[in-house]
Design an enzyme around this catalytic site. Structure first.
Site, short mmCIF file in Angstrom:
data_model
loop_
_atom_site.label_atom_id
_atom_site.label_comp_id
_atom_site.label_asym_id
_atom_site.label_seq_id
_atom_site.Cartn_x
_atom_site.Cartn_y
_atom_site.Cartn_z
N ASP A 9 26.84 9.92 28.87
CA ASP A 9 25.79 10.50 29.70
C ASP A 9 25.94 12.02 29.86
OD1 ASP A 9 24.60 8.02 30.12
OD2 ASP A 9 25.88 7.61 31.86
N CYS A 10 27.01 12.58 29.33
CA CYS A 10 27.30 14.01 29.47
C CYS A 10 26.92 14.76 28.19
CB CYS A 10 28.78 14.19 29.76
SG CYS A 10 29.35 15.90 29.68
N VAL A 11 26.10 15.80 28.33
CA VAL A 11 25.67 16.61 27.18
C VAL A 11 26.88 17.22 26.47
CG1 VAL A 11 24.46 18.72 26.52
CG2 VAL A 11 23.36 17.09 28.03
#
Length: 139
Positions: A9-11
């Site tokens: 979920d983290c860019v």
């Protein structure tokens, strides 16, 4: 062998994984929010990356403030114990390779851990150029 402690979920974490894969590596991906941490694992990662628990603490988009972990005087042991209970408190991604262990923020720091760069041109998820058409690092 390369291991990435990853949050899909983290860019930044997605960019790092993409960079590793584009370099020709097939990393072992550990989704630490699902797997959790052990105290020994965190201590080993932090020692290898030359980080303290406070330096590895994710301060935003985590319960760090609500748990009082951002206050002056909070011990590393208290932070470490909270990280075991709340895996999201560990900043990411942490990458382990034969060249070392790093908290790869910003994402381009992972390039120091790779044997070869991804072919260029290579762009991060937000469109920023990371490797030019000649295969050289940008920035």
């Amino acid at each position: 062998m390369i291991v990435i402690h990853h949050n899909p979920d983290c860019v930044t974490s997605r960019n790092v994984l993409k960079i590793i894969e584009a370099s020709g590596e097939t990393p072992i991906v550990i989704e630490y929010l699902k797997e959790g941490w052990t105290k020994a694992q965190l201590l080993a990662l932090f020692a290898a990356a030359d980080l303290t628990p406070r330096e590895a603490l994710r301060e935003t988009k985590s319960p760090a403030a609500d748990l009082g972990l951002l206050e002056d005087g909070v011990s590393d042991e208290t932070i470490l114990t909270a990280m075991l209970e709340h895996p999201v408190l560990v900043n990411r991604p942490i990458v382990c390779s034969p060249k070392g262990v790093k908290l790869c923020r910003p994402s381009e720091t992972v390039l120091d851990l790779l044997d070869r760069l991804p072919p260029g041109p290579f762009h991060k998820e937000d469109g920023d150029l990371l490797i030019d058409a000649e295969g050289k690092r940008v920035g």
